[in-house]
Design a protein around this motif. Sequence first.
Motif, mmCIF file in Angstrom:
data_model
loop_
_atom_site.group_PDB
_atom_site.id
_atom_site.type_symbol
_atom_site.label_atom_id
_atom_site.label_comp_id
_atom_site.label_asym_id
_atom_site.label_seq_id
_atom_site.Cartn_x
_atom_site.Cartn_y
_atom_site.Cartn_z
ATOM 1 N N LYS A 86 0.754 -1.232 0.132
ATOM 2 C CA LYS A 86 -0.189 0.002 -0.042
ATOM 3 C C LYS A 86 0.823 0.980 -0.158
ATOM 4 O O LYS A 86 0.417 2.189 -0.577
ATOM 5 C CB LYS A 86 -1.031 0.047 1.167
ATOM 6 C CG LYS A 86 -1.670 1.088 1.464
ATOM 7 C CD LYS A 86 -2.998 0.930 2.407
ATOM 8 C CE LYS A 86 -2.226 0.818 3.835
ATOM 9 N NZ LYS A 86 -2.931 0.662 4.926
ATOM 10 N N VAL A 87 1.574 1.352 0.882
ATOM 11 C CA VAL A 87 2.819 2.397 0.807
ATOM 12 C C VAL A 87 3.277 2.806 -0.547
ATOM 13 O O VAL A 87 3.591 3.683 -1.028
ATOM 14 C CB VAL A 87 3.951 2.490 1.884
ATOM 15 C CG1 VAL A 87 4.866 3.490 1.934
ATOM 16 C CG2 VAL A 87 3.009 2.140 3.213
ATOM 17 N N ASN A 88 4.040 1.586 -1.079
ATOM 18 C CA ASN A 88 4.481 1.671 -2.395
ATOM 19 C C ASN A 88 3.598 2.538 -3.518
ATOM 20 O O ASN A 88 3.699 3.181 -4.457
ATOM 21 C CB ASN A 88 5.102 0.201 -2.891
ATOM 22 C CG ASN A 88 5.906 0.354 -3.881
ATOM 23 O OD1 ASN A 88 5.463 0.629 -5.084
ATOM 24 N ND2 ASN A 88 7.254 0.219 -3.954
ATOM 25 N N LEU A 89 2.213 1.769 -3.526
ATOM 26 C CA LEU A 89 1.553 2.367 -4.422
ATOM 27 C C LEU A 89 1.059 3.712 -4.087
ATOM 28 O O LEU A 89 0.988 4.645 -4.898
ATOM 29 C CB LEU A 89 0.262 1.275 -4.309
ATOM 30 C CG LEU A 89 0.294 -0.039 -4.709
ATOM 31 C CD1 LEU A 89 -1.104 -0.721 -4.761
ATOM 32 C CD2 LEU A 89 0.852 -0.032 -6.040
ATOM 33 N N GLU A 90 1.043 4.249 -2.873
ATOM 34 C CA GLU A 90 0.813 5.574 -2.478
ATOM 35 C C GLU A 90 2.011 6.459 -2.861
ATOM 36 O O GLU A 90 1.575 7.722 -3.508
ATOM 37 C CB GLU A 90 0.717 6.042 -1.048
ATOM 38 C CG GLU A 90 -0.675 5.301 -0.426
ATOM 39 C CD GLU A 90 -0.832 5.252 0.968
ATOM 40 O OE1 GLU A 90 0.147 5.602 1.598
ATOM 41 O OE2 GLU A 90 -1.990 4.714 1.496
ATOM 42 N N LEU A 91 3.130 6.072 -2.853
ATOM 43 C CA LEU A 91 4.147 6.517 -3.408
ATOM 44 C C LEU A 91 4.345 7.011 -4.885
ATOM 45 O O LEU A 91 4.823 7.875 -5.353
ATOM 46 C CB LEU A 91 5.599 6.139 -2.925
ATOM 47 C CG LEU A 91 5.957 6.187 -1.161
ATOM 48 C CD1 LEU A 91 7.157 5.316 -1.008
ATOM 49 C CD2 LEU A 91 6.155 7.459 -1.169
ATOM 50 N N MET A 92 3.895 5.849 -5.486
ATOM 51 C CA MET A 92 3.768 5.895 -7.043
ATOM 52 C C MET A 92 2.670 6.467 -7.508
ATOM 53 O O MET A 92 2.443 6.923 -8.785
ATOM 54 C CB MET A 92 3.688 4.358 -7.572
ATOM 55 C CG MET A 92 4.896 3.477 -6.997
ATOM 56 S SD MET A 92 6.336 4.075 -8.218
ATOM 57 C CE MET A 92 5.841 3.580 -9.725
ATOM 58 N N GLN A 93 1.745 7.064 -6.737
ATOM 59 C CA GLN A 93 0.293 7.416 -6.839
ATOM 60 C C GLN A 93 -0.294 6.652 -8.062
ATOM 61 O O GLN A 93 -0.719 7.544 -8.946
ATOM 62 C CB GLN A 93 0.534 9.119 -7.171
ATOM 63 C CG GLN A 93 1.453 9.595 -6.036
ATOM 64 C CD GLN A 93 1.496 11.242 -6.679
ATOM 65 O OE1 GLN A 93 1.576 11.581 -7.856
ATOM 66 N NE2 GLN A 93 2.056 12.059 -5.594
ATOM 67 N N ALA A 94 -0.326 5.580 -7.763
ATOM 68 C CA ALA A 94 -1.015 4.651 -8.872
ATOM 69 C C ALA A 94 -1.708 3.423 -8.148
ATOM 70 O O ALA A 94 -1.283 2.888 -7.138
ATOM 71 C CB ALA A 94 -0.229 4.229 -9.953
ATOM 72 N N PRO A 95 -2.943 2.968 -8.663
ATOM 73 C CA PRO A 95 -3.446 1.789 -8.301
ATOM 74 C C PRO A 95 -2.580 0.508 -8.913
ATOM 75 O O PRO A 95 -1.797 0.565 -9.703
ATOM 76 C CB PRO A 95 -4.913 1.746 -9.019
ATOM 77 C CG PRO A 95 -4.472 2.364 -10.228
ATOM 78 C CD PRO A 95 -3.614 3.497 -9.705
ATOM 79 N N ALA A 96 -2.986 -0.659 -8.038
ATOM 80 C CA ALA A 96 -2.013 -1.718 -8.537
ATOM 81 C C ALA A 96 -2.163 -2.024 -9.813
ATOM 82 O O ALA A 96 -0.958 -2.461 -10.536
ATOM 83 C CB ALA A 96 -2.378 -2.946 -7.457
ATOM 84 N N HIS A 97 -3.349 -2.212 -10.389
ATOM 85 C CA HIS A 97 -3.387 -2.657 -11.870
ATOM 86 C C HIS A 97 -2.440 -1.493 -12.682
ATOM 87 O O HIS A 97 -2.115 -2.267 -14.005
ATOM 88 C CB HIS A 97 -4.951 -2.603 -12.215
ATOM 89 C CG HIS A 97 -5.556 -1.242 -12.465
ATOM 90 N ND1 HIS A 97 -5.602 -0.487 -11.671
ATOM 91 C CD2 HIS A 97 -6.003 -0.879 -13.693
ATOM 92 C CE1 HIS A 97 -6.141 0.844 -11.708
ATOM 93 N NE2 HIS A 97 -6.585 0.440 -13.270
ATOM 94 N N ALA A 98 -2.011 -0.741 -12.455
ATOM 95 C CA ALA A 98 -1.093 0.361 -13.085
ATOM 96 C C ALA A 98 0.167 -0.013 -13.086
ATOM 97 O O ALA A 98 0.885 0.510 -13.883
ATOM 98 C CB ALA A 98 -1.522 1.831 -12.942
ATOM 99 N N ILE A 99 0.625 -0.935 -11.955
ATOM 100 C CA ILE A 99 1.949 -1.171 -11.740
ATOM 101 C C ILE A 99 2.273 -2.460 -12.014
ATOM 102 O O ILE A 99 3.131 -2.949 -12.660
ATOM 103 C CB ILE A 99 2.372 -0.542 -10.387
ATOM 104 C CG1 ILE A 99 2.076 0.935 -10.095
ATOM 105 C CG2 ILE A 99 3.708 -1.017 -9.912
ATOM 106 C CD1 ILE A 99 2.279 1.404 -8.756
#
Length: 85
Positions: free
Chosen positions: A37-50
């Motif tokens: 969750k923290v990584n996704l927040e840092l990336m400012q993207a939902p999981a499916h976009a990463i």
Amino acid sequence: VLDNIAAGVALFDPVREPSADGKPGRIVDFTYALANKVNLELMQAPAHAIIGHRLSEFFNAPQARPYIDAMIEVAQTGTSKELLI
């Protein structure tokens, strides 16, 4: 468990060059296999976009290359490395 860690955590799969001899080719990039969750927040993207996308898609600036090269070295040698950018 990973979403309760205060730091960004990601798991990557190596992307290898094709090899003519059937052996694993040289690692050239990584794809995101998991991100907390923290990584996704840092990336400012939902999981499916990463997840499933290459690391170089997100970090393609020239100053990011030393980071990716260090990850390749660690993946190939199994030796830890400290990198300050």
